[in-house]
Design a protein around this motif. Structure first.
Motif, PDB file in Angstrom:
ATOM      1  N   ALA A  83      30.443 -25.777 -10.901  1.00 13.91           N
ATOM      2  CA  ALA A  83      29.624 -25.050  -9.869  1.00 13.91           C
ATOM      3  C   ALA A  83      28.472 -24.368 -10.140  1.00 13.91           C
ATOM      4  N   ASP A  84      28.001 -24.169 -11.463  1.00 14.85           N
ATOM      5  CA  ASP A  84      26.755 -23.403 -11.659  1.00 14.85           C
ATOM      6  C   ASP A  84      25.806 -24.610 -12.203  1.00 14.85           C
ATOM      7  N   ALA A  85      26.168 -25.694 -12.145  1.00 10.11           N
ATOM      8  CA  ALA A  85      25.191 -26.855 -12.479  1.00 10.11           C
ATOM      9  C   ALA A  85      24.285 -27.039 -11.422  1.00 10.11           C
ATOM     10  N   THR A  86      22.803 -27.103 -11.760  1.00 11.75           N
ATOM     11  CA  THR A  86      21.805 -27.437 -11.024  1.00 11.75           C
ATOM     12  C   THR A  86      21.595 -29.138 -10.982  1.00 11.75           C
ATOM     13  N   ILE A  87      21.736 -29.579  -9.671  1.00  9.69           N
ATOM     14  CA  ILE A  87      21.426 -30.952  -9.359  1.00  9.69           C
ATOM     15  C   ILE A  87      20.025 -31.320  -9.195  1.00  9.69           C
ATOM     16  N   ARG A  88      19.445 -32.130 -10.013  1.00 12.87           N
ATOM     17  CA  ARG A  88      17.933 -32.779  -9.792  1.00 12.87           C
ATOM     18  C   ARG A  88      18.032 -34.196 -10.067  1.00 12.87           C
ATOM     19  N   THR A  89      17.277 -34.787  -9.051  1.00 14.20           N
ATOM     20  CA  THR A  89      17.138 -36.196  -9.141  1.00 14.20           C
ATOM     21  C   THR A  89      16.408 -36.433 -10.466  1.00 14.20           C
ATOM     22  N   LEU A  90      17.114 -37.936 -11.019  1.00 12.48           N
ATOM     23  CA  LEU A  90      16.669 -38.362 -12.106  1.00 12.48           C
ATOM     24  C   LEU A  90      14.904 -38.755 -12.092  1.00 12.48           C
ATOM     25  N   PRO A  91      14.247 -38.754 -12.874  1.00 12.30           N
ATOM     26  CA  PRO A  91      13.093 -38.939 -12.586  1.00 12.30           C
ATOM     27  C   PRO A  91      12.753 -40.426 -12.493  1.00 12.30           C
ATOM     28  N   GLN A  92      13.490 -41.278 -13.252  1.00 11.48           N
ATOM     29  CA  GLN A  92      13.290 -42.677 -12.985  1.00 11.48           C
ATOM     30  C   GLN A  92      13.623 -43.301 -11.852  1.00 11.48           C
ATOM     31  N   PHE A  93      14.318 -42.405 -11.012  1.00 14.47           N
ATOM     32  CA  PHE A  93      14.594 -43.097  -9.527  1.00 14.47           C
ATOM     33  C   PHE A  93      13.532 -42.496  -8.530  1.00 14.47           C
ATOM     34  N   VAL A  94      12.592 -41.819  -8.861  1.00 17.32           N
ATOM     35  CA  VAL A  94      11.569 -41.325  -7.948  1.00 17.32           C
ATOM     36  C   VAL A  94      10.171 -42.173  -8.263  1.00 17.32           C
ATOM     37  N   PRO A  95       9.934 -42.860  -7.243  1.00 13.38           N
ATOM     38  CA  PRO A  95       8.766 -43.671  -7.245  1.00 13.38           C
ATOM     39  C   PRO A  95       7.387 -42.837  -7.843  1.00 13.38           C
ATOM     40  N   GLY A  99       4.052 -41.038  -7.513  1.00 11.75           N
ATOM     41  CA  GLY A  99       3.367 -40.690  -6.423  1.00 11.75           C
ATOM     42  C   GLY A  99       3.834 -40.076  -5.269  1.00 11.75           C
ATOM     43  N   GLU A 100       5.710 -40.123  -5.261  1.00  5.64           N
ATOM     44  CA  GLU A 100       6.382 -39.559  -4.466  1.00  5.64           C
ATOM     45  C   GLU A 100       7.151 -38.568  -4.772  1.00  5.64           C
ATOM     46  N   GLU A 101       7.818 -37.650  -3.678  1.00  7.15           N
ATOM     47  CA  GLU A 101       8.666 -36.605  -4.326  1.00  7.15           C
ATOM     48  C   GLU A 101       9.951 -37.007  -4.008  1.00  7.15           C
ATOM     49  N   PRO A 102      10.934 -36.389  -4.535  1.00  4.47           N
ATOM     50  CA  PRO A 102      12.513 -36.720  -4.511  1.00  4.47           C
ATOM     51  C   PRO A 102      12.750 -36.585  -3.118  1.00  4.47           C
ATOM     52  N   LEU A 103      13.855 -37.382  -2.701  1.00 10.08           N
ATOM     53  CA  LEU A 103      14.292 -37.030  -1.114  1.00 10.08           C
ATOM     54  C   LEU A 103      15.129 -35.689  -1.021  1.00 10.08           C
ATOM     55  N   TYR A 104      15.638 -35.271  -2.141  1.00 11.10           N
ATOM     56  CA  TYR A 104      16.264 -34.114  -2.042  1.00 11.10           C
ATOM     57  C   TYR A 104      15.825 -32.895  -3.112  1.00 11.10           C
ATOM     58  N   ASP A 105      15.750 -31.688  -2.544  1.00 11.78           N
ATOM     59  CA  ASP A 105      15.583 -30.551  -3.571  1.00 11.78           C
ATOM     60  C   ASP A 105      16.554 -30.472  -4.422  1.00 11.78           C
ATOM     61  N   PRO A 106      16.357 -29.492  -5.707  1.00 11.61           N
ATOM     62  CA  PRO A 106      17.394 -29.168  -6.227  1.00 11.61           C
ATOM     63  C   PRO A 106      18.371 -28.210  -5.686  1.00 11.61           C
ATOM     64  N   VAL A 107      19.489 -28.382  -6.187  1.00 15.97           N
ATOM     65  CA  VAL A 107      20.752 -27.443  -5.431  1.00 15.97           C
ATOM     66  C   VAL A 107      21.824 -27.098  -6.635  1.00 15.97           C
ATOM     67  N   THR A 108      22.375 -26.160  -6.584  1.00 13.36           N
ATOM     68  CA  THR A 108      23.478 -26.034  -7.560  1.00 13.36           C
ATOM     69  C   THR A 108      24.632 -26.757  -6.719  1.00 13.36           C
ATOM     70  N   VAL A 109      25.692 -27.017  -7.499  1.00 10.73           N
ATOM     71  CA  VAL A 109      26.864 -27.921  -7.063  1.00 10.73           C
ATOM     72  C   VAL A 109      27.612 -26.738  -6.007  1.00 10.73           C
ATOM     73  N   LYS A 110      27.656 -25.480  -6.569  1.00  3.48           N
ATOM     74  CA  LYS A 110      28.358 -24.471  -5.596  1.00  3.48           C
ATOM     75  C   LYS A 110      27.618 -24.202  -4.267  1.00  3.48           C
ATOM     76  N   GLU A 111      26.305 -24.405  -4.367  1.00  7.69           N
ATOM     77  CA  GLU A 111      25.697 -24.181  -3.014  1.00  7.69           C
ATOM     78  C   GLU A 111      26.175 -25.195  -2.176  1.00  7.69           C
ATOM     79  N   HIS A 112      25.873 -26.595  -2.643  1.00 10.34           N
ATOM     80  CA  HIS A 112      26.046 -27.787  -1.860  1.00 10.34           C
ATOM     81  C   HIS A 112      27.372 -27.944  -1.432  1.00 10.34           C
ATOM     82  N   ILE A 113      28.435 -27.648  -2.215  1.00 10.52           N
ATOM     83  CA  ILE A 113      29.925 -27.657  -1.791  1.00 10.52           C
ATOM     84  C   ILE A 113      30.138 -26.675  -0.895  1.00 10.52           C
ATOM     85  N   LEU A 114      29.632 -25.428  -0.808  1.00  9.99           N
ATOM     86  CA  LEU A 114      29.908 -24.399   0.071  1.00  9.99           C
ATOM     87  C   LEU A 114      29.268 -24.755   1.492  1.00  9.99           C
TER      88      LEU A 114
END
Length: 346
Positions: A291-303, A305-320
């Protein structure tokens, strides 16, 4: 038109003592399936037929009881435990997509999950890891459900080990945010005695949705109803092969990979014949992460010069946010990308 297929992957080399070459091949096969479909038929999983037969018997025992008996096990929506009656949820609301009627999913469910007592090594909030309620009428229900829960959790952990190999991260990388995972077992029933509910144009077995967490392990009847949205933006029928478990990725994994691995939209359309619904059962094990883990996009999947498609979020925030949509009727406004895919579907 290209035939739509859900890939089959044998994970026995990871569940047992496979060679490095065998395991590498499985990781490649799983990577391809995750990139192209997001659903996989898993064989070689090691779950005995006696365990799945016992699970089916437990599901039958509970859902064939009178509605007033089942309603004794109602729990607050935020706890994600206990009984959910028919038409008390709308999964499409978890994506911010308006259903035909506000809460209209024609299924009933019973949820159990990992409680705070299961993780004595971690400081967790009881509100996030609620205790379970078990039907008092049949003690075998708990025994059978817990047996399958343990096997499904083992399969999920095996899959995350394969995921780590496929993604090129450290072998124990997923362990860093799954050692007190929000694991939930949801037992679903799509058939009711005639006359208990009006069959109308708003009939939906389970509305279109993506799963919330890392990976879902699904046991289901070989009965029509489950549909997944393909890359062609059309819905395709899917049912488990003999002895297989259906596995699909959830939103957390899509966020980790910047949508390179797919959290595939799916729904259940119950077949109606002469005004009655054909019996269908399914049991989904959701492996969602801490629940308290923050999920961030792995850098190898971000081209570059571009930004990740998703902002960081905790598992709890997303599930809720997702649960508030599906179970509490509070429309989720954060699932913009997923909602756009629903609207584009044919």
């Amino acid at each position: 038109m290209t035939e739509f297929l859900v890939p089959t992957v044998d994970i026995s080399s990871w569940a047992g003592d496979g060679s490095p070459e065998e395991r590498s091949r499985v990781a490649r096969d799983l990577d391809h399936a995750c990139r192209t479909v997001g659903f996989i038929q898993i064989v070689g999983h090691g779950v005995p037929a006696s365990v799945t037969d016992g699970l089916a018997a437990a599901v039958d025992d509970f859902f064939t009881r009178p509605l007033d008996v089942k309603k004794r096990y109602l729990r607050p929506a935020a706890e994600n435990r206990g009984y959910s009656p028919p038409k008390s949820e709308s999964l499409s609301y978890s994506l911010g997509v308006d259903p035909v009627t506000r809460m209209n999913d024609f299924f009933e469910a019973f949820n159990v999950g990992a409680s705070a007592a299961d993780y004595p090594h971690a400081v967790v909030a009881a509100d996030d890891y609620a205790a379970n309620t078990w039907p008092a009428e049949n003690l075998d229900f708990r025994t059978r459900a817990e047996s399958y829960f343990a096997h499904a959790r083992r399969v999920a952990h095996t899959l995350t080990r394969i995921f780590a190999a496929a993604l090129g991260v450290e072998p124990g990388w997923f362990d860093t945010f799954t050692d007190h995972s929000l694991d939930v077992l949801r037992m679903n029933n799509y058939a009711l005695p005639p006359g208990e509910i009006e069959l109308g144009a708003d009939l939906t077995g389970m509305g279109e949705h993506t799963d919330f967490g890392i990976v879902t392990v699904l046991w289901a009847d070989q009965v029509a109803g489950l549909q997944i949205l393909g890359a062609d933006n059309t819905w395709h029928d899917v049912q488990p092969a003999d002895g297989a478990l259906l596995v699909n990725l959830g939103d957390i994994t899509a966020r980790l990979t910047n949508d390179v691995w797919m959290s595939t939209l799916h729904r259940v359309k119950p077949p109606v014949v002469d005004g009655t619904i054909e019996r269908r059962r399914s049991v989904a094990f959701f492996h969602d992460g801490n629940a308290d883990a923050t999920i961030r996009t792995l850098p190898q999947f971000v081209p570059v010069g571009e930004e990740p498609l998703y902002d960081p979020v905790t598992v709890k925030e997303h599930i809720l946010a997702k649960l508030n949509g599906s179970r509490a009727g509070l429309k989720n406004t954060t699932a913009v990308r997923e909602a756009a895919r629903v609207h584009a579907a044919r």
